[in-house]
Design a protein around this motif. Structure first.
Motif, PDB file in Angstrom:
ATOM      1  N   TYR A  44      57.052  30.150  40.432  1.00 56.49           N
ATOM      2  CA  TYR A  44      56.150  29.462  41.154  1.00 56.49           C
ATOM      3  C   TYR A  44      56.125  29.727  42.387  1.00 56.49           C
ATOM      4  N   GLN A  45      55.441  29.527  43.127  1.00 55.11           N
ATOM      5  CA  GLN A  45      55.851  29.182  45.108  1.00 55.11           C
ATOM      6  C   GLN A  45      54.642  28.414  45.882  1.00 55.11           C
ATOM      7  N   PRO A  46      55.094  26.989  46.377  1.00 52.19           N
ATOM      8  CA  PRO A  46      54.520  25.930  46.457  1.00 52.19           C
ATOM      9  C   PRO A  46      53.529  26.184  47.566  1.00 52.19           C
ATOM     10  N   LEU A  58      50.119  25.489  43.707  1.00 54.81           N
ATOM     11  CA  LEU A  58      51.121  26.524  43.449  1.00 54.81           C
ATOM     12  C   LEU A  58      50.618  28.038  43.295  1.00 54.81           C
ATOM     13  N   GLU A  59      51.418  29.234  43.531  1.00 58.94           N
ATOM     14  CA  GLU A  59      51.013  30.515  43.259  1.00 58.94           C
ATOM     15  C   GLU A  59      51.920  30.720  42.208  1.00 58.94           C
ATOM     16  N   ALA A  60      51.168  31.245  40.899  1.00 60.94           N
ATOM     17  CA  ALA A  60      51.898  32.140  39.820  1.00 60.94           C
ATOM     18  C   ALA A  60      52.661  33.195  40.267  1.00 60.94           C
ATOM     19  N   LEU A  61      53.415  33.731  40.558  1.00 60.63           N
ATOM     20  CA  LEU A  61      53.721  34.992  40.966  1.00 60.63           C
ATOM     21  C   LEU A  61      54.443  35.514  39.747  1.00 60.63           C
ATOM     22  N   ILE A  62      53.822  36.719  39.227  1.00 56.76           N
ATOM     23  CA  ILE A  62      54.685  37.080  37.606  1.00 56.76           C
ATOM     24  C   ILE A  62      56.539  38.095  38.530  1.00 56.76           C
ATOM     25  N   ARG A  63      57.608  37.929  36.803  1.00 59.19           N
ATOM     26  CA  ARG A  63      58.528  38.805  37.481  1.00 59.19           C
ATOM     27  C   ARG A  63      58.415  39.462  36.094  1.00 59.19           C
ATOM     28  N   TRP A  64      59.990  40.279  36.005  1.00 61.14           N
ATOM     29  CA  TRP A  64      60.073  40.879  34.603  1.00 61.14           C
ATOM     30  C   TRP A  64      61.237  40.777  34.220  1.00 61.14           C
ATOM     31  N   VAL A 119      46.823  31.928  40.572  1.00 57.75           N
ATOM     32  CA  VAL A 119      47.271  33.427  39.172  1.00 57.75           C
ATOM     33  C   VAL A 119      46.027  34.277  40.154  1.00 57.75           C
ATOM     34  N   ASN A 120      46.954  35.601  40.149  1.00 62.32           N
ATOM     35  CA  ASN A 120      46.425  36.494  40.857  1.00 62.32           C
ATOM     36  C   ASN A 120      45.783  37.768  39.881  1.00 62.32           C
ATOM     37  N   LEU A 121      44.773  38.309  40.661  1.00 63.67           N
ATOM     38  CA  LEU A 121      43.453  38.789  39.849  1.00 63.67           C
ATOM     39  C   LEU A 121      43.586  40.105  40.690  1.00 63.67           C
ATOM     40  N   MET A 181      40.918  35.061  48.860  1.00 64.19           N
ATOM     41  CA  MET A 181      40.582  36.309  49.311  1.00 64.19           C
ATOM     42  C   MET A 181      42.076  36.193  49.801  1.00 64.19           C
ATOM     43  N   ASP A 182      43.076  36.720  48.756  1.00 66.58           N
ATOM     44  CA  ASP A 182      44.464  37.852  49.235  1.00 66.58           C
ATOM     45  C   ASP A 182      44.713  38.630  50.485  1.00 66.58           C
ATOM     46  N   ASP A 183      45.530  38.592  51.626  1.00 62.19           N
ATOM     47  CA  ASP A 183      46.160  39.625  51.793  1.00 62.19           C
ATOM     48  C   ASP A 183      45.038  39.359  53.093  1.00 62.19           C
ATOM     49  N   PHE A 184      44.075  38.696  53.682  1.00 63.14           N
ATOM     50  CA  PHE A 184      42.866  39.054  54.676  1.00 63.14           C
ATOM     51  C   PHE A 184      43.931  39.699  56.003  1.00 63.14           C
ATOM     52  N   ILE A 241      55.609  32.300  55.284  1.00 63.60           N
ATOM     53  CA  ILE A 241      56.538  31.545  56.867  1.00 63.60           C
ATOM     54  C   ILE A 241      57.684  31.224  56.644  1.00 63.60           C
ATOM     55  N   GLU A 242      58.475  31.998  57.672  1.00 68.65           N
ATOM     56  CA  GLU A 242      59.715  32.222  57.175  1.00 68.65           C
ATOM     57  C   GLU A 242      61.138  31.224  58.164  1.00 68.65           C
ATOM     58  N   THR A 243      59.888  30.967  59.148  1.00 68.06           N
ATOM     59  CA  THR A 243      60.166  30.377  60.844  1.00 68.06           C
ATOM     60  C   THR A 243      60.104  29.016  60.668  1.00 68.06           C
ATOM     61  N   GLY A 260      55.676  29.692  52.637  1.00 70.56           N
ATOM     62  CA  GLY A 260      56.759  30.627  52.861  1.00 70.56           C
ATOM     63  C   GLY A 260      57.914  30.186  52.686  1.00 70.56           C
ATOM     64  N   TYR A 261      59.053  31.035  52.680  1.00 69.56           N
ATOM     65  CA  TYR A 261      60.387  30.534  52.581  1.00 69.56           C
ATOM     66  C   TYR A 261      60.871  29.610  52.957  1.00 69.56           C
ATOM     67  N   LEU A 262      60.343  28.991  53.976  1.00 71.90           N
ATOM     68  CA  LEU A 262      60.864  28.063  55.160  1.00 71.90           C
ATOM     69  C   LEU A 262      60.842  26.879  54.234  1.00 71.90           C
TER      70      LEU A 262
HETATM   71  P1  C2E Z   1      50.409  38.454  46.614  1.00 71.94           P
HETATM   72  O1  C2E Z   1      49.715  37.492  45.868  1.00 71.94           O
HETATM   73  O2  C2E Z   1      49.899  38.235  48.248  1.00 71.94           O
HETATM   74  O3  C2E Z   1      51.725  37.609  46.879  1.00 71.94           O
HETATM   75  C1  C2E Z   1      52.861  36.947  48.019  1.00 71.94           C
HETATM   76  C2  C2E Z   1      54.079  38.020  47.899  1.00 71.94           C
HETATM   77  O4  C2E Z   1      54.878  37.387  49.160  1.00 71.94           O
HETATM   78  C3  C2E Z   1      55.316  37.023  46.455  1.00 71.94           C
HETATM   79  O5  C2E Z   1      55.841  38.888  46.186  1.00 71.94           O
HETATM   80  C4  C2E Z   1      55.456  36.004  47.412  1.00 71.94           C
HETATM   81  O6  C2E Z   1      56.896  36.385  47.072  1.00 71.94           O
HETATM   82  C5  C2E Z   1      56.205  36.871  48.893  1.00 71.94           C
HETATM   83  N1  C2E Z   1      56.451  35.948  49.221  1.00 71.94           N
HETATM   84  C6  C2E Z   1      56.335  34.522  49.658  1.00 71.94           C
HETATM   85  N2  C2E Z   1      56.518  34.123  51.024  1.00 71.94           N
HETATM   86  C7  C2E Z   1      57.357  34.574  51.505  1.00 71.94           C
HETATM   87  C8  C2E Z   1      58.263  34.311  52.608  1.00 71.94           C
HETATM   88  O7  C2E Z   1      58.230  34.374  53.431  1.00 71.94           O
HETATM   89  N3  C2E Z   1      58.765  36.122  52.729  1.00 71.94           N
HETATM   90  C9  C2E Z   1      58.566  37.050  52.117  1.00 71.94           C
HETATM   91  N4  C2E Z   1      59.083  38.062  52.924  1.00 71.94           N
HETATM   92  N5  C2E Z   1      57.825  37.162  51.406  1.00 71.94           N
HETATM   93  C10 C2E Z   1      57.110  36.189  50.947  1.00 71.94           C
HETATM   94  P2  C2E Z   1      56.415  39.471  45.206  1.00 71.94           P
HETATM   95  O8  C2E Z   1      56.597  37.739  43.829  1.00 71.94           O
HETATM   96  O9  C2E Z   1      56.979  40.460  45.281  1.00 71.94           O
HETATM   97  O10 C2E Z   1      53.987  39.664  44.547  1.00 71.94           O
HETATM   98  C11 C2E Z   1      53.875  40.433  45.399  1.00 71.94           C
HETATM   99  C12 C2E Z   1      52.514  40.852  44.814  1.00 71.94           C
HETATM  100  O11 C2E Z   1      52.748  41.281  43.706  1.00 71.94           O
HETATM  101  C13 C2E Z   1      51.732  39.770  44.889  1.00 71.94           C
HETATM  102  O12 C2E Z   1      51.465  39.955  46.543  1.00 71.94           O
HETATM  103  C14 C2E Z   1      50.742  39.680  43.740  1.00 71.94           C
HETATM  104  O13 C2E Z   1      50.295  40.698  44.650  1.00 71.94           O
HETATM  105  C15 C2E Z   1      51.058  41.070  43.012  1.00 71.94           C
HETATM  106  N6  C2E Z   1      51.772  39.871  42.073  1.00 71.94           N
HETATM  107  C16 C2E Z   1      51.877  38.675  41.081  1.00 71.94           C
HETATM  108  N7  C2E Z   1      52.125  38.292  40.464  1.00 71.94           N
HETATM  109  C17 C2E Z   1      50.917  38.885  40.022  1.00 71.94           C
HETATM  110  C18 C2E Z   1      50.703  38.741  38.074  1.00 71.94           C
HETATM  111  O14 C2E Z   1      50.481  37.871  37.435  1.00 71.94           O
HETATM  112  N8  C2E Z   1      49.212  39.275  38.609  1.00 71.94           N
HETATM  113  C19 C2E Z   1      48.610  41.169  39.496  1.00 71.94           C
HETATM  114  N9  C2E Z   1      47.844  41.256  38.505  1.00 71.94           N
HETATM  115  N10 C2E Z   1      49.356  40.581  40.617  1.00 71.94           N
HETATM  116  C20 C2E Z   1      50.598  39.808  40.644  1.00 71.94           C
END
Ligand code: C2E
Ligand code: MG
Ligand code: MG
Ligand code: MG
Length: 294
Positions: A44-46, A58-64, A119-121, A181-184, A241-243, A260-262
């Motif tokens: 999860y990222q705040p 929090l954004e849920a981000l999946i890993r394996w 959660v990302n869809l 809407m993601d990645d606008f 946001i990194e800087t 962001g990582y900042l």
């Molecule tokens: P996203 O939804 O655009 O998620 C943001 C990505 O940017 C995440 O990569 C996150 O770790 C990364 N990020 C956050 N802050 C920073 C920063 O300051 N600098 C940089 N360089 N990167 C940052 P992550 O976790 O590798 O996820 C990549 C993509 O995978 C996500 O992009 C999303 O599209 C997809 N994804 C992740 N989890 C899921 C899921 O549960 N289901 C689906 N369908 N897609 C997912």
């Protein structure tokens, strides 16, 4: 008989020969096994209010957690999961897992009931018949309030289903779920789409945030997206946001939320619990603190 068997095996070899460098991994069976063996995990990222640095979501981000390969990025398996259809059971697992985690945090502190977990869809999930009913069932099973759930999708994931997109999104929204809407800026970014789709949040892609300090033009693009969101009555979140410079510029331009990582990298739920215990859920000022919570 033998000849027929050899011939039958030809096409597959042929395909392999054309793409000698393409590693066909993971396969559908790998993904299914990973699901059975519970190798997927959500980090999860705040998401913070930029003025106060309070964690609002929090954004849920999946890993394996692969037994041999270590922690595998979603970039390396989500495309294969989409292609094979395994994204449906994996996505269901992710939604259920996020809903359960929402409940865990609420039990840790009832004030965390104001947190929204997004959660990302993917496109394939969005195309699914009866999506809203399905999500409603998952919410009910975990006893999670729909106010605490957000769904993020890219504009391009709506394209294959353009005809019913407004309807499907409306169905999700009428449950009380917020839609981002993601990645606008990276897809079609069509104004008419943005206007007719009932999104609550617009997330500025990190490629724009990353180029912001490069010059006037990238800066003006970000400014324009923020203004667009304002005009359309949407909340705006800056990704990546990194800087400190990016943080300062975004605040100056009136961007309300960011991640962001900042501030913090994506991390396991247990580590998030520690951050949520900070007074007011406020992350330290990166202007003062040399390191973020990573
Ligand atoms: P996203 O939804 O655009 O998620 C943001 C990505 O940017 C995440 O990569 C996150 O770790 C990364 N990020 C956050 N802050 C920073 C920063 O300051 N600098 C940089 N360089 N990167 C940052 P992550 O976790 O590798 O996820 C990549 C993509 O995978 C996500 O992009 C999303 O599209 C997809 N994804 C992740 N989890 C899921 C899921 O549960 N289901 C689906 N369908 N897609 C997912
Ligand atoms: Mg996202
Ligand atoms: Mg994004
Ligand atoms: Mg992305």
């Amino acid at each position: 008989q033998r000849l027929r068997r050899i011939c039958a095996s030809q096409p597959a070899r042929h395909v392999q020969a054309f793409r000698p460098n393409t590693e066909a991994w993971p396969r559908s069976a790998d993904l299914r096994r990973a699901l059975e063996r519970r190798e997927f995990v959500l980090h999860y990222q705040p998401e913070v209010d930029l003025a106060s640095r309070r964690i609002v979501g929090l954004e849920a981000l999946i890993r394996w957690h692969h037994p041999d390969r270590g922690l595998v990025s979603p970039m390396d398996f989500i495309p294969a999961a989409e292609e094979s259809g395994m994204i449906l059971p994996i996505g269901d697992w992710g939604l259920a897992e996020a809903c359960n985690q929402i409940q865990v945090w609420r039990e840790e502190d009832p004030r965390h009931g104001s947190l929204r977990v997004c959660v990302n869809l993917s496109a394939r999930q969005f195309l699914r018949e009866g999506l809203a009913d399905h999500v409603e069932t998952l919410l009910m099973q975990s006893g999670t309030s729909s106010r605490q759930l957000g769904l993020e999708m890219t504009e391009s994931s709506l394209i294959p289903n353009m005809g019913t997109a407004v309807e499907v999104l409306g169905g999700l929204r009428s449950l009380g779920i917020s839609l981002s809407m993601d990645d606008f800026g990276t897809g079609y970014s069509s104004l008419s789409n943005l206007h007719s789709f009932p999104f609550d949040v617009l997330k500025i892609d990190r490629s724009f945030v990353g180029r912001m300090s490069d010059g006037d033009q990238p800066l003006q693009i970000v400014r324009t997206i923020i203004e667009l969101a304002r005009v359309l009555g949407m909340d705006v979140v800056a990704e990546g946001i990194e800087t400190r410079d990016q943080y300062r510029l975004l605040r100056q331009m009136g961007c309300r939320y960011g991640q962001g990582y900042l501030f913090a990298k994506p991390m396991p739920a247990r580590e998030i619990s520690h951050l949520l215990r900070l007074p007011g859920r406020v992350l330290p000022d990166p202007e003062c603190a040399p390191t973020a919570y990573v």
